[in-house]
Design a protein around this motif. Structure first.
Motif, PDB file in Angstrom:
ATOM      1  N   MET A  67       1.720  -6.138 -11.226  1.00  0.00           N
ATOM      2  CA  MET A  67       2.816  -5.698 -12.093  1.00  0.00           C
ATOM      3  C   MET A  67       4.157  -6.095 -11.497  1.00  0.00           C
ATOM      4  O   MET A  67       5.050  -6.604 -12.184  1.00  0.00           O
ATOM      5  CB  MET A  67       2.777  -4.179 -12.268  1.00  0.00           C
ATOM      6  CG  MET A  67       1.486  -3.577 -12.736  1.00  0.00           C
ATOM      7  SD  MET A  67       1.632  -1.766 -12.792  1.00  0.00           S
ATOM      8  CE  MET A  67      -0.088  -1.284 -12.950  1.00  0.00           C
ATOM      9  N   ILE A  68       4.315  -5.836 -10.201  1.00  0.00           N
ATOM     10  CA  ILE A  68       5.581  -6.126  -9.527  1.00  0.00           C
ATOM     11  C   ILE A  68       5.846  -7.621  -9.520  1.00  0.00           C
ATOM     12  O   ILE A  68       6.962  -8.070  -9.828  1.00  0.00           O
ATOM     13  CB  ILE A  68       5.556  -5.562  -8.096  1.00  0.00           C
ATOM     14  CG1 ILE A  68       5.396  -4.035  -8.128  1.00  0.00           C
ATOM     15  CG2 ILE A  68       6.828  -5.942  -7.346  1.00  0.00           C
ATOM     16  CD1 ILE A  68       5.130  -3.412  -6.769  1.00  0.00           C
ATOM     17  N   ASP A  69       4.840  -8.405  -9.186  1.00  0.00           N
ATOM     18  CA  ASP A  69       5.017  -9.851  -9.133  1.00  0.00           C
ATOM     19  C   ASP A  69       5.410 -10.420 -10.491  1.00  0.00           C
ATOM     20  O   ASP A  69       6.243 -11.334 -10.591  1.00  0.00           O
ATOM     21  CB  ASP A  69       3.741 -10.528  -8.638  1.00  0.00           C
ATOM     22  CG  ASP A  69       3.476 -10.281  -7.162  1.00  0.00           C
ATOM     23  OD1 ASP A  69       4.407  -9.857  -6.449  1.00  0.00           O
ATOM     24  OD2 ASP A  69       2.331 -10.502  -6.722  1.00  0.00           O
ATOM     25  N   GLU A  70       4.819  -9.881 -11.555  1.00  0.00           N
ATOM     26  CA  GLU A  70       5.163 -10.382 -12.889  1.00  0.00           C
ATOM     27  C   GLU A  70       6.596 -10.010 -13.257  1.00  0.00           C
ATOM     28  O   GLU A  70       7.316 -10.809 -13.883  1.00  0.00           O
ATOM     29  CB  GLU A  70       4.189  -9.843 -13.934  1.00  0.00           C
ATOM     30  CG  GLU A  70       4.434 -10.433 -15.313  1.00  0.00           C
ATOM     31  CD  GLU A  70       3.295 -10.193 -16.283  1.00  0.00           C
ATOM     32  OE1 GLU A  70       3.551 -10.237 -17.508  1.00  0.00           O
ATOM     33  OE2 GLU A  70       2.144  -9.978 -15.831  1.00  0.00           O
ATOM     34  N   PHE A  71       7.024  -8.817 -12.882  1.00  0.00           N
ATOM     35  CA  PHE A  71       8.413  -8.432 -13.143  1.00  0.00           C
ATOM     36  C   PHE A  71       9.377  -9.392 -12.460  1.00  0.00           C
ATOM     37  O   PHE A  71      10.364  -9.841 -13.059  1.00  0.00           O
ATOM     38  CB  PHE A  71       8.676  -7.004 -12.675  1.00  0.00           C
ATOM     39  CG  PHE A  71      10.103  -6.561 -12.895  1.00  0.00           C
ATOM     40  CD1 PHE A  71      10.512  -6.025 -14.105  1.00  0.00           C
ATOM     41  CD2 PHE A  71      11.052  -6.692 -11.879  1.00  0.00           C
ATOM     42  CE1 PHE A  71      11.831  -5.635 -14.318  1.00  0.00           C
ATOM     43  CE2 PHE A  71      12.369  -6.309 -12.073  1.00  0.00           C
ATOM     44  CZ  PHE A  71      12.758  -5.775 -13.294  1.00  0.00           C
ATOM     45  N   SER A  80      15.172 -11.148  -6.632  1.00  0.00           N
ATOM     46  CA  SER A  80      14.970 -12.541  -6.250  1.00  0.00           C
ATOM     47  C   SER A  80      13.709 -12.732  -5.417  1.00  0.00           C
ATOM     48  O   SER A  80      13.089 -13.801  -5.435  1.00  0.00           O
ATOM     49  CB  SER A  80      16.181 -13.059  -5.471  1.00  0.00           C
ATOM     50  OG  SER A  80      16.400 -12.271  -4.305  1.00  0.00           O
ATOM     51  N   LYS A  81      13.322 -11.693  -4.688  1.00  0.00           N
ATOM     52  CA  LYS A  81      12.191 -11.804  -3.779  1.00  0.00           C
ATOM     53  C   LYS A  81      11.668 -10.408  -3.469  1.00  0.00           C
ATOM     54  O   LYS A  81      12.441  -9.450  -3.399  1.00  0.00           O
ATOM     55  CB  LYS A  81      12.624 -12.500  -2.482  1.00  0.00           C
ATOM     56  CG  LYS A  81      11.540 -12.641  -1.434  1.00  0.00           C
ATOM     57  CD  LYS A  81      12.087 -13.284  -0.165  1.00  0.00           C
ATOM     58  CE  LYS A  81      11.041 -13.379   0.926  1.00  0.00           C
ATOM     59  NZ  LYS A  81      11.596 -13.949   2.175  1.00  0.00           N
ATOM     60  N   VAL A  82      10.365 -10.307  -3.262  1.00  0.00           N
ATOM     61  CA  VAL A  82       9.748  -9.038  -2.837  1.00  0.00           C
ATOM     62  C   VAL A  82       9.014  -9.269  -1.530  1.00  0.00           C
ATOM     63  O   VAL A  82       8.308 -10.274  -1.368  1.00  0.00           O
ATOM     64  CB  VAL A  82       8.755  -8.501  -3.887  1.00  0.00           C
ATOM     65  CG1 VAL A  82       8.118  -7.202  -3.396  1.00  0.00           C
ATOM     66  CG2 VAL A  82       9.442  -8.256  -5.209  1.00  0.00           C
ATOM     67  N   THR A  83       9.181  -8.357  -0.600  1.00  0.00           N
ATOM     68  CA  THR A  83       8.354  -8.349   0.606  1.00  0.00           C
ATOM     69  C   THR A  83       7.516  -7.075   0.578  1.00  0.00           C
ATOM     70  O   THR A  83       8.004  -6.010   0.201  1.00  0.00           O
ATOM     71  CB  THR A  83       9.199  -8.387   1.887  1.00  0.00           C
ATOM     72  OG1 THR A  83       9.955  -7.181   1.993  1.00  0.00           O
ATOM     73  CG2 THR A  83      10.144  -9.576   1.878  1.00  0.00           C
ATOM     74  N   TYR A  84       6.257  -7.207   0.968  1.00  0.00           N
ATOM     75  CA  TYR A  84       5.337  -6.080   0.946  1.00  0.00           C
ATOM     76  C   TYR A  84       4.929  -5.721   2.367  1.00  0.00           C
ATOM     77  O   TYR A  84       4.647  -6.590   3.192  1.00  0.00           O
ATOM     78  CB  TYR A  84       4.074  -6.430   0.150  1.00  0.00           C
ATOM     79  CG  TYR A  84       4.310  -6.725  -1.303  1.00  0.00           C
ATOM     80  CD1 TYR A  84       4.643  -5.708  -2.191  1.00  0.00           C
ATOM     81  CD2 TYR A  84       4.183  -8.023  -1.811  1.00  0.00           C
ATOM     82  CE1 TYR A  84       4.845  -5.972  -3.539  1.00  0.00           C
ATOM     83  CE2 TYR A  84       4.378  -8.296  -3.152  1.00  0.00           C
ATOM     84  CZ  TYR A  84       4.711  -7.262  -4.010  1.00  0.00           C
ATOM     85  OH  TYR A  84       4.910  -7.533  -5.345  1.00  0.00           O
ATOM     86  N   SER A  85       4.874  -4.442   2.637  1.00  0.00           N
ATOM     87  CA  SER A  85       4.323  -3.958   3.905  1.00  0.00           C
ATOM     88  C   SER A  85       3.480  -2.731   3.623  1.00  0.00           C
ATOM     89  O   SER A  85       3.678  -2.040   2.627  1.00  0.00           O
ATOM     90  CB  SER A  85       5.429  -3.639   4.911  1.00  0.00           C
ATOM     91  OG  SER A  85       6.298  -2.638   4.410  1.00  0.00           O
ATOM     92  N   LYS A  86       2.527  -2.492   4.512  1.00  0.00           N
ATOM     93  CA  LYS A  86       1.614  -1.364   4.354  1.00  0.00           C
ATOM     94  C   LYS A  86       1.592  -0.561   5.638  1.00  0.00           C
ATOM     95  O   LYS A  86       1.775  -1.098   6.731  1.00  0.00           O
ATOM     96  CB  LYS A  86       0.206  -1.851   4.005  1.00  0.00           C
ATOM     97  CG  LYS A  86       0.157  -2.644   2.707  1.00  0.00           C
ATOM     98  CD  LYS A  86      -1.219  -3.236   2.453  1.00  0.00           C
ATOM     99  CE  LYS A  86      -1.200  -4.103   1.197  1.00  0.00           C
ATOM    100  NZ  LYS A  86      -2.524  -4.722   0.936  1.00  0.00           N
ATOM    101  N   ALA A  87       1.374   0.722   5.512  1.00  0.00           N
ATOM    102  CA  ALA A  87       1.316   1.604   6.669  1.00  0.00           C
ATOM    103  C   ALA A  87       0.441   2.793   6.325  1.00  0.00           C
ATOM    104  O   ALA A  87       0.153   3.059   5.148  1.00  0.00           O
ATOM    105  CB  ALA A  87       2.719   2.074   7.077  1.00  0.00           C
ATOM    106  N   GLY A  88       0.008   3.510   7.346  1.00  0.00           N
ATOM    107  CA  GLY A  88      -0.691   4.758   7.129  1.00  0.00           C
ATOM    108  C   GLY A  88       0.298   5.861   6.786  1.00  0.00           C
ATOM    109  O   GLY A  88       1.471   5.822   7.192  1.00  0.00           O
ATOM    110  N   ALA A  89      -0.159   6.831   6.036  1.00  0.00           N
ATOM    111  CA  ALA A  89       0.719   7.937   5.650  1.00  0.00           C
ATOM    112  C   ALA A  89       1.396   8.608   6.846  1.00  0.00           C
ATOM    113  O   ALA A  89       2.560   9.002   6.744  1.00  0.00           O
ATOM    114  CB  ALA A  89      -0.077   8.961   4.838  1.00  0.00           C
ATOM    115  N   PRO A  90       0.724   8.754   8.010  1.00  0.00           N
ATOM    116  CA  PRO A  90       1.397   9.406   9.136  1.00  0.00           C
ATOM    117  C   PRO A  90       2.629   8.673   9.653  1.00  0.00           C
ATOM    118  O   PRO A  90       3.436   9.255  10.364  1.00  0.00           O
ATOM    119  CB  PRO A  90       0.310   9.466  10.218  1.00  0.00           C
ATOM    120  CG  PRO A  90      -0.969   9.446   9.462  1.00  0.00           C
ATOM    121  CD  PRO A  90      -0.705   8.537   8.298  1.00  0.00           C
TER     122      PRO A  90
END
Length: 407
Positions: A67-71, A80-90
């Motif tokens: 969804m985000i990429d299509e937007f 202009s650009k999106v960067t994605y990062s992931k983390a644990g909830a803690p």
């Protein structure tokens, strides 16, 4: 592997608060774009296209990254650009507080479950989006009833972007369990007759474990399903007795899936997504079956979009446009994914026929025809609030299974 990503610890905010505030994770690269929004004044559109940094602590990008990429593709004048990062909830609160303390809030959007949402609300980390921006988030008016109730849990600080009824369900291999339990009493009798063969993960670390804990009061007819202190007499008695026949509690849900597949466990506790997605991935045999226990109520779950305080006015303007887009029916159809959060869409009237072909194929092969009726015909309950779930988790750890949790 997608199933493994779901081992992110899903515990409500107050419980993880001490851990979260202790995690002063460093901020990411880059700087906030444009001035911070003052007194809620956010332009309709960014003054210039922004680079949006998205942090996911709930595995939500599996459902929403498309969804985000299509937007972004359709609206290069906004993002202009999106960067994605992931983390644990803690890690969430420590990471956001570190950036806020440094005056450099680079994360413009956080995707979180009820855990990170609640923790951030208590710490005052999130921008208040509602009702200030209700007119820009008008697609929230299209929520399914149960998703709207999950939105109520978010108050004014988060926006529900995906939803599922969750569980609790039992799962088993028909070759091992020819006559599966249909009541809580039958499940207990099976555990007694087959020590070590009924399994669920530690509730504080597991969506299905947590859902089982919160769903039992309805199944058992307890006096106060939302009050684990004074209203769960039958639940705590049942769990104490069941504990006698459980050898160990995995520290995360993925291990229960592996144990079901390798024969360590005959029956595990699951949810719709944890049933479908591991079979899509091949972690669990395709012929595994699920069932409910008499008195079953769904205990629902959701993921939320939140904006950290200190995000620039341009970032906030971009996020508001993005979230409105994500809540269109066409985009919500992508939330079917591979059954990870089945069904997934938070808004009404989003049929599987609207989903990408890959999702349609996965659900056609690995979905359950009976789920539609179960979702339509059984009550849907919101989870415990943060204070109550902390109390329930703590009591379970101290008095039920904490000593048996796999390290």
């Amino acid at each position: 592997m997608r199933a493994n990503r779901r081992t992110v610890m899903l515990v409500s905010g107050t419980l993880v608060l001490g851990l979260l505030t202790a995690c002063g994770a460093p901020s990411g690269p880059g700087q906030s774009q444009g001035p911070a929004a003052a007194n809620g004044v956010v332009p309709d559109s960014p003054s210039q296209p922004v680079t949006l940094n998205v942090l996911d602590v709930a595995g939500n990008l599996q459902l929403t990254q498309g969804m985000i990429d299509e937007f972004v593709q359709q609206n290069p004048n906004v993002i202009s650009k999106v960067t994605y990062s992931k983390a644990g909830a803690p890690e969430l609160v420590g990471k956001i507080k570190a950036q806020q303390g440094a005056g450099r809030v680079d994360i413009g959007l956080v995707l979180t479950g009820v855990d990170g949402l609640a923790a951030g609300v208590e710490q005052g980390l999130w921008e208040q989006l509602l009702p200030t921006f209700s007119d820009r988030l008008s697609n929230m008016n299209n929520y399914q009833d149960a998703a709207a109730k999950m939105q109520d849990l978010a108050g004014d600080y988060g926006v529900t972007v995906t939803y599922y009824p969750s569980g609790p369900l039992i799962e088993y291999l028909p070759g091992k369990v020819a006559d599966p339990p249909r009541t809580a009493e039958e499940l207990l009798a099976y555990a007694k007759a087959h020590p070590g063969k009924v399994e669920y993960a530690r509730p504080a670390n597991s969506g299905p474990g947590r859902t089982f804990l919160m769903g039992l009061p309805y199944i058992l007819g307890d006096t106060g399903p939302k009050d684990p202190v004074s209203g769960w007499a039958k639940t705590w008695e049942y769990l104490t007795e069941l504990n006698k026949y459980i050898t160990t509690y995995p520290s995360g849900t993925t291990q229960t899936m592996k144990d079901l597949a390798n024969g360590t466990a005959d029956i595990i506790l699951t949810t719709t997504g944890w049933d479908i997605n591991p079979r899509v991935l091949g972690t669990v045999p395709e012929d595994a079956k699920t069932g409910t226990l008499e008195g079953f109520h769904w205990v629902t779950d959701a993921h939320y979009a939140v904006v950290p305080k200190g995000a620039s006015a341009d970032q906030q303007a971009a996020v508001l446009k993005l979230v409105q887009f994500m809540l269109t029916k066409e985009q919500q159809a992508k939330a079917y994914d591979d059954g990870y959060f089945y069904p997934g869409p938070a808004v009404k009237d989003v049929d599987i026929s609207m989903a990408p072909q890959k999702s349609q194929d996965a659900i056609k092969k690995f979905g359950r025809a009976e789920y539609d009726a179960l979702i339509a015909d059984n009550p849907k309950e919101t989870p415990l609030d943060a204070k109550a779930v902390v109390t329930a988790f703590d009591k379970w750890d101290r008095e039920i299974g904490g000593a048996k949790v796999q390290k």
